[in-house]
Scaffold this motif. Structure first.
Motif, PDB file in Angstrom:
ATOM      1  N   UNK A  22       0.817  -1.208   0.000  1.00 28.17           N
ATOM      2  CA  UNK A  22       0.000   0.000   0.000  1.00 28.17           C
ATOM      3  C   UNK A  22       0.856   1.266   0.000  1.00 28.17           C
ATOM      4  N   UNK A  23       1.988   1.257   0.706  1.00 25.38           N
ATOM      5  CA  UNK A  23       2.835   2.447   0.742  1.00 25.38           C
ATOM      6  C   UNK A  23       3.542   2.656  -0.604  1.00 25.38           C
ATOM      7  N   UNK A  24       3.918   1.590  -1.264  1.00 24.68           N
ATOM      8  CA  UNK A  24       4.530   1.712  -2.589  1.00 24.68           C
ATOM      9  C   UNK A  24       3.529   2.264  -3.597  1.00 24.68           C
ATOM     10  N   UNK A  59       3.678   5.897  -5.501  1.00 22.14           N
ATOM     11  CA  UNK A  59       3.620   5.970  -6.955  1.00 22.14           C
ATOM     12  C   UNK A  59       2.466   6.852  -7.423  1.00 22.14           C
ATOM     13  N   UNK A  60       1.306   6.749  -6.737  1.00 20.22           N
ATOM     14  CA  UNK A  60       0.156   7.580  -7.105  1.00 20.22           C
ATOM     15  C   UNK A  60       0.435   9.057  -6.872  1.00 20.22           C
ATOM     16  N   UNK A  61       1.076   9.390  -5.754  1.00 12.29           N
ATOM     17  CA  UNK A  61       1.419  10.793  -5.470  1.00 12.29           C
ATOM     18  C   UNK A  61       2.399  11.332  -6.513  1.00 12.29           C
ATOM     19  N   UNK A  62       3.420  10.531  -6.844  1.00 12.69           N
ATOM     20  CA  UNK A  62       4.391  10.976  -7.848  1.00 12.69           C
ATOM     21  C   UNK A  62       3.733  11.163  -9.210  1.00 12.69           C
ATOM     22  N   UNK A  63       2.811  10.251  -9.579  1.00 12.46           N
ATOM     23  CA  UNK A  63       2.116  10.379 -10.865  1.00 12.46           C
ATOM     24  C   UNK A  63       1.213  11.613 -10.886  1.00 12.46           C
TER      25      UNK A  63
END
Length: 229
Positions: free
Chosen positions: A108-110, A114-118
């Protein structure tokens, strides 16, 4: 109206404007009238040069990621150089490497990282591809090398002043957009159709005199003022 200090870079300087104020106690009734789009300014009066929208400099959105990347790259380069010199790696880099080695891709943290960076990357792409400065309406370029724009609030104030001069108009609210001008007026005497026709004429002439490169369409709604008591 705003004019750039440097035409090559398209920088602008905003002049003070007056916020339109609506007066009167008005209540919506059933009687109303609306107008169709007015005839735009003839092509021969538009000027020779095209006038696109002004582009925002986006200094803050561009500066923050640049500083973050610069700081992270400098810190990582220092740590790599220290390891090459025989010193142990920093604790944060060892902990990060251990966490990435132990966590699977569906953690979940990965996925959250990734969602925040995208999302941040998509936001920066949108900022890079859109001009911004939506409050500035480009004006016709009648002289080469000179670009001018009119503040949207100032344009709405000018049109409101034109509208309140029409006989029978008690109060007016103008919503100025880049492609459409919405006008809602309240009439306390005269026939609604007559008031609307006079508003069409006055506001169409006023929009043409603003000198905008792409004159917006006009929509007028007139209603009767509520009776007090």
């Amino acid at each position: 109206m705003t004019e750039p200090q440097n035409p090559e870079h398209g920088s602008t300087q905003r002049l003070p404007t007056v916020q339109p104020v609506e007066h009167g106690d008005v209540r919506e009734l059933d009687q109303s009238a609306s107008s169709a789009a007015y005839d735009p300014v003839p092509a021969k009066e538009r000027g020779e040069g095209g006038a696109g929208r002004f582009w925002s400099a986006r200094r803050i959105p561009a500066g923050i990621p640049a500083l973050v990347v610069l700081g992270g790259s400098g810190l990582l380069l220092y740590d790599v150089a220290a390891v090459r010199a025989g010193r142990p790696a920093m604790q944060w880099r060892r902990s990060l490497a251990d966490e990435l080695a132990r966590r699977p891709l569906n953690d979940v943290w990965v996925l959250t990282g990734a969602a925040v960076a995208a999302a941040i990357g998509l936001w920066l792409i949108v900022l890079a591809l859109t001009p911004g400065l939506r409050d500035l309406l480009p004006m016709r370029r009648d002289r080469p090398g000179v670009r001018a724009a009119l503040d949207r609030t100032a344009a709405a104030t000018v049109l409101r002043d034109r509208a309140v001069e029409v006989s029978g108009v008690q109060s007016v609210r103008v919503r100025m957009g880049r492609r459409k001008v919405g006008v809602r007026a309240v009439s306390h005497f005269r026939e609604l159709d007559d008031v609307r026709a006079d508003l069409d004429t006055a506001l169409s002439r006023g929009i043409g005199e603003l000198g905008l490169s792409g004159p917006p369409s006009l929509s007028v709604h007139v209603r009767r003022a509520a009776r007090k008591g």
